[in-house]
Scaffold this motif. Structure first.
Motif, PDB file in Angstrom:
ATOM      1  N   PHE A   1      69.280-111.873 -64.260  1.00 47.77           N
ATOM      2  CA  PHE A   1      69.714-111.789 -62.862  1.00 47.77           C
ATOM      3  C   PHE A   1      71.235-111.658 -62.765  1.00 47.77           C
ATOM      4  CE2 PHE A   1      65.551-113.870 -62.316  1.00 47.77           C
ATOM      5  CZ  PHE A   1      64.999-113.044 -61.347  1.00 47.77           C
ATOM      6  N   ALA A   2      71.939-112.395 -63.633  1.00 45.12           N
ATOM      7  CA  ALA A   2      73.400-112.375 -63.597  1.00 45.12           C
ATOM      8  C   ALA A   2      73.962-110.997 -63.940  1.00 45.12           C
ATOM      9  CB  ALA A   2      73.959-113.420 -64.562  1.00 45.12           C
ATOM     10  N   PHE A   3      73.261-110.242 -64.789  1.00 40.74           N
ATOM     11  CA  PHE A   3      73.700-108.884 -65.127  1.00 40.74           C
ATOM     12  C   PHE A   3      73.784-107.992 -63.894  1.00 40.74           C
ATOM     13  CE2 PHE A   3      71.770-109.067 -69.689  1.00 40.74           C
ATOM     14  CZ  PHE A   3      72.878-109.755 -70.128  1.00 40.74           C
ATOM     15  N   LEU A   4      72.929-108.247 -62.906  1.00 39.69           N
ATOM     16  CA  LEU A   4      72.798-107.342 -61.770  1.00 39.69           C
ATOM     17  C   LEU A   4      73.493-107.847 -60.505  1.00 39.69           C
ATOM     18  CD1 LEU A   4      69.041-106.348 -62.251  1.00 39.69           C
ATOM     19  CD2 LEU A   4      71.088-105.223 -63.156  1.00 39.69           C
ATOM     20  N   LEU A   5      74.148-108.993 -60.597  1.00 45.83           N
ATOM     21  CA  LEU A   5      74.854-109.511 -59.427  1.00 45.83           C
ATOM     22  C   LEU A   5      76.063-108.643 -59.108  1.00 45.83           C
ATOM     23  CD1 LEU A   5      74.863-113.364 -60.102  1.00 45.83           C
ATOM     24  CD2 LEU A   5      73.462-112.114 -58.446  1.00 45.83           C
ATOM     25  N   ASN A   6      76.261-108.382 -57.837  1.00 52.09           N
ATOM     26  CA  ASN A   6      77.391-107.551 -57.409  1.00 52.09           C
ATOM     27  C   ASN A   6      78.575-108.437 -57.037  1.00 52.09           C
ATOM     28  OD1 ASN A   6      78.855-105.275 -56.737  1.00 52.09           O
ATOM     29  ND2 ASN A   6      78.038-105.172 -54.659  1.00 52.09           N
ATOM     30  N   ILE A   7      79.074-109.167 -58.029  1.00 49.68           N
ATOM     31  CA  ILE A   7      80.231-110.029 -57.821  1.00 49.68           C
ATOM     32  C   ILE A   7      81.289-109.691 -58.868  1.00 49.68           C
ATOM     33  CG2 ILE A   7      78.944-111.932 -56.780  1.00 49.68           C
ATOM     34  CD1 ILE A   7      78.976-113.317 -59.510  1.00 49.68           C
ATOM     35  N   PRO A   8      82.573-109.695 -58.490  1.00 45.95           N
ATOM     36  CA  PRO A   8      83.625-109.350 -59.441  1.00 45.95           C
ATOM     37  C   PRO A   8      83.918-110.501 -60.411  1.00 45.95           C
ATOM     38  CG  PRO A   8      84.593-109.895 -57.318  1.00 45.95           C
ATOM     39  CD  PRO A   8      83.101-109.930 -57.125  1.00 45.95           C
ATOM     40  N   ILE A   9      84.057-110.159 -61.678  1.00 44.00           N
ATOM     41  CA  ILE A   9      84.449-111.114 -62.715  1.00 44.00           C
ATOM     42  C   ILE A   9      85.632-110.511 -63.461  1.00 44.00           C
ATOM     43  CG2 ILE A   9      83.762-112.300 -64.836  1.00 44.00           C
ATOM     44  CD1 ILE A   9      80.911-112.295 -63.831  1.00 44.00           C
ATOM     45  N   LYS A  10      86.725-111.225 -63.509  1.00 43.73           N
ATOM     46  CA  LYS A  10      87.946-110.701 -64.119  1.00 43.73           C
ATOM     47  C   LYS A  10      87.737-110.431 -65.606  1.00 43.73           C
ATOM     48  CE  LYS A  10      92.878-111.706 -64.739  1.00 43.73           C
ATOM     49  NZ  LYS A  10      93.293-110.370 -64.255  1.00 43.73           N
ATOM     50  N   LYS A  11      88.171-109.255 -66.037  1.00 45.82           N
ATOM     51  CA  LYS A  11      88.061-108.907 -67.451  1.00 45.82           C
ATOM     52  C   LYS A  11      89.133-109.659 -68.239  1.00 45.82           C
ATOM     53  CE  LYS A  11      87.086-104.836 -68.885  1.00 45.82           C
ATOM     54  NZ  LYS A  11      87.062-103.382 -69.198  1.00 45.82           N
ATOM     55  N   PRO A  12      88.804-110.144 -69.430  1.00 45.35           N
ATOM     56  CA  PRO A  12      89.804-110.850 -70.225  1.00 45.35           C
ATOM     57  C   PRO A  12      90.863-109.895 -70.772  1.00 45.35           C
ATOM     58  CG  PRO A  12      87.810-110.533 -71.507  1.00 45.35           C
ATOM     59  CD  PRO A  12      87.496-110.062 -70.112  1.00 45.35           C
ATOM     60  N   GLY A  13      92.086-110.390 -70.887  1.00 45.17           N
ATOM     61  CA  GLY A  13      93.134-109.615 -71.530  1.00 45.17           C
ATOM     62  C   GLY A  13      93.025-109.723 -73.038  1.00 45.17           C
ATOM     63  N   PHE A  14      94.042-109.236 -73.717  1.00 48.24           N
ATOM     64  CA  PHE A  14      93.995-109.250 -75.181  1.00 48.24           C
ATOM     65  C   PHE A  14      93.944-110.677 -75.723  1.00 48.24           C
ATOM     66  CE2 PHE A  14      96.002-108.853 -79.435  1.00 48.24           C
ATOM     67  CZ  PHE A  14      95.060-108.000 -80.000  1.00 48.24           C
TER      68      PHE A  14
END
Length: 225
Positions: A188-201
């Motif tokens: 279910f979490a794969f398909l949620l339309n919520i933004p999650i910040k991408k990690p930096g290096f």
């Protein structure tokens, strides 16, 4: 030969090869722990393939589109199919160790495990196909890489399932139940339309270190106890 073979896709190909190896070892030799190790290796490759690809400044548009497609196709196998195969492999071993098909209710539990596995694989498949479409559209109007994910990225499985696998040292029943429960939640979490910040290096390095610790603990428990 058709296809692209420069250094920008080597890590993606290696991730795919590792995932296929994990599936083979789990199904052919009943070695799901090595499937988990292959999952960690695929996660490591995926963590840096984008960084490596970005170093090539003269990539063609066709090469970029190929990179998008091949990365998602690899992710379907590595983070969609492989975790499901490992779960089924562990469930099969647990069932055999506890009376097999003669155990009361095992048929019902087997069906539930199968349904959850299919849901997880399908969710990963849908998510990655959607990413391909939206990423191609985004690149027509924007430069650079995305700064956020929409929903939980499938690559998170490379850290989640190895961590769960360590629970096997506490209780096989807790591990198997928890494994499929987490698969259901993640589908279910794969398909949620919520933004999650991408990690930096720095974040990628931290996650790589966590994966290294998980791998070390898996091997320690496997061969030291």
């Amino acid at each position: 030969m058709i296809g692209f073979y420069d250094y920008t896709v080597w890590l993606t190909y290696l991730s795919f090869i590792s995932a296929c190896t994990g599936i083979y070892l789990t199904l052919a030799y009943s070695l799901p722990m090595y499937g988990i190790v292959c999952l960690l290796i695929s996660g490591l490759c995926d963590a840096f393939d984008g960084k490596v690809a970005a170093t090539k400044k003269d990539r063609t548009e066709l090469g970029k589109k190929f990179g998008i497609q091949i990365d998602s196709l690899s992710d379907v196998v590595a983070f969609g199919i492989l975790p499901g195969v490992v779960g089924i492999g562990e469930f099969r071993a647990f069932k055999a160790a506890n009376g097999g098909a003669q155990q009361k209710g095992i048929i019902f539990v087997s069906v539930v495990a199968f349904i959850i596995t299919i849901m997880y694989m399908l969710a990963a498949y849908i998510r990655l196909a959607y990413y391909n479409v939206t990423e191609e559209e985004r690149q027509k109007v924007e430069n650079g890489r995305r700064t956020t994910y929409q929903g939980l990225p499938v690559t998170s499985s490379a850290l989640v399932f190895p961590l769960l696998y360590l629970l096997q040292k506490i209780s096989n029943e807790i591990f198997v139940t928890g494994y499929f429960a987490v698969m259901l939640i993640m589908s279910f979490a794969f398909l949620l339309n919520i933004p999650i910040k991408k990690p930096g290096f720095k974040g990628i390095l931290i996650m790589t270190a966590i994966g290294g610790v998980e791998l070390a603990l898996l091997l320690l428990f496997k061969y030291a106890f």
